[in-house]
Motif scaffolding. Structure first.
Motif, PDB file in Angstrom:
ATOM      1  N   ALA A   1       0.828  -1.197   0.000  1.00 10.24           N
ATOM      2  CA  ALA A   1       0.000   0.000   0.000  1.00 10.24           C
ATOM      3  C   ALA A   1       0.869   1.256   0.000  1.00 10.24           C
ATOM      4  CB  ALA A   1      -0.951  -0.003   1.202  1.00 10.24           C
ATOM      5  N   SER A   2       1.964   1.216   0.753  1.00 13.52           N
ATOM      6  CA  SER A   2       2.816   2.408   0.806  1.00 13.52           C
ATOM      7  C   SER A   2       3.506   2.650  -0.538  1.00 13.52           C
ATOM      8  CB  SER A   2       3.843   2.309   1.932  1.00 13.52           C
ATOM      9  OG  SER A   2       4.721   1.231   1.721  1.00 13.52           O
ATOM     10  N   HIS A   3       3.899   1.585  -1.236  1.00  8.32           N
ATOM     11  CA  HIS A   3       4.522   1.757  -2.551  1.00  8.32           C
ATOM     12  C   HIS A   3       3.538   2.325  -3.563  1.00  8.32           C
ATOM     13  CE1 HIS A   3       8.358   0.024  -1.529  1.00  8.32           C
ATOM     14  NE2 HIS A   3       7.750  -1.027  -0.982  1.00  8.32           N
ATOM     15  N   ARG A   4       2.295   1.864  -3.515  1.00  9.90           N
ATOM     16  CA  ARG A   4       1.267   2.417  -4.415  1.00  9.90           C
ATOM     17  C   ARG A   4       1.063   3.900  -4.136  1.00  9.90           C
ATOM     18  NH1 ARG A   4      -4.186   0.255  -4.076  1.00  9.90           N
ATOM     19  NH2 ARG A   4      -4.494   1.434  -5.968  1.00  9.90           N
ATOM     20  N   SER A  32      -6.252  -1.641   4.250  1.00 12.47           N
ATOM     21  CA  SER A  32      -6.208  -2.406   5.502  1.00 12.47           C
ATOM     22  C   SER A  32      -5.791  -3.849   5.295  1.00 12.47           C
ATOM     23  CB  SER A  32      -7.580  -2.366   6.182  1.00 12.47           C
ATOM     24  OG  SER A  32      -7.889  -1.059   6.569  1.00 12.47           O
ATOM     25  N   ASP A  33      -5.388  -4.193   4.075  1.00 14.92           N
ATOM     26  CA  ASP A  33      -4.989  -5.579   3.814  1.00 14.92           C
ATOM     27  C   ASP A  33      -3.871  -6.005   4.749  1.00 14.92           C
ATOM     28  OD1 ASP A  33      -6.805  -5.646   1.802  1.00 14.92           O
ATOM     29  OD2 ASP A  33      -5.356  -5.733   0.168  1.00 14.92           O
ATOM     30  N   GLY A  34      -4.110  -7.049   5.456  1.00 18.57           N
ATOM     31  CA  GLY A  34      -3.095  -7.608   6.333  1.00 18.57           C
ATOM     32  C   GLY A  34      -2.917  -6.916   7.662  1.00 18.57           C
ATOM     33  N   HIS A  40      -3.017  -8.583  15.225  1.00 13.59           N
ATOM     34  CA  HIS A  40      -3.346  -9.721  16.089  1.00 13.59           C
ATOM     35  C   HIS A  40      -2.073 -10.449  16.505  1.00 13.59           C
ATOM     36  CE1 HIS A  40      -4.519 -13.844  17.107  1.00 13.59           C
ATOM     37  NE2 HIS A  40      -5.613 -13.267  17.585  1.00 13.59           N
ATOM     38  N   THR A  41      -1.188 -10.678  15.542  1.00 15.97           N
ATOM     39  CA  THR A  41       0.073 -11.354  15.838  1.00 15.97           C
ATOM     40  C   THR A  41       0.883 -10.574  16.860  1.00 15.97           C
ATOM     41  OG1 THR A  41       0.134 -12.327  13.633  1.00 15.97           O
ATOM     42  CG2 THR A  41       2.220 -12.204  14.824  1.00 15.97           C
ATOM     43  N   GLU A  42       0.986  -9.266  16.664  1.00 19.71           N
ATOM     44  CA  GLU A  42       1.787  -8.445  17.575  1.00 19.71           C
ATOM     45  C   GLU A  42       1.156  -8.355  18.963  1.00 19.71           C
ATOM     46  OE1 GLU A  42       4.834  -7.225  17.116  1.00 19.71           O
ATOM     47  OE2 GLU A  42       4.830  -8.167  15.149  1.00 19.71           O
TER      48      GLU A  42
END
Length: 97
Positions: A1-4, A32-34, A40-42
């Protein structure tokens, strides 16, 4: 998303010097992908640093989303600048470089 997002702003900058027409704003579909999975993991990690990482992820996502939302307010003036320059002397904005 940041590259786009970076690519979009680079394309907007090129349009201001006459290299191309201003791009259409990006849609927010992948903003919000991912993120939820990564948060959740963090947040379920026992590592104390994970909470700080999750906070940085939320802040960064919010910043990138705000920069995406600004696109709509920038495209119109960029297109108008190109139109005015073309009507004024027929040369693209880049002739001033």
């Amino acid at each position: 998303a940041s590259h786009r997002l970076v690519g979009w702003y680079e394309a907007l900058a090129r349009s201001l010097v006459g290299e191309r027409t201003p791009p259409d704003p990006l849609d927010g579909a992948d903003s919000s992908d991912g993120l939820v999975s990564a948060l959740h993991t963090e947040l379920t990690s026992v590592d104390e640093a994970s909470t700080a990482t999750a906070a940085r992820m939320i802040w960064t996502h919010d910043y990138l989303d705000a920069m995406r939302r600004y696109q709509g307010s920038l495209v119109g003036p960029a297109r108008e600048a190109r139109r005015v320059a073309a009507e004024r002397d027929g040369r693209p904005l880049g002739w001033m470089r």
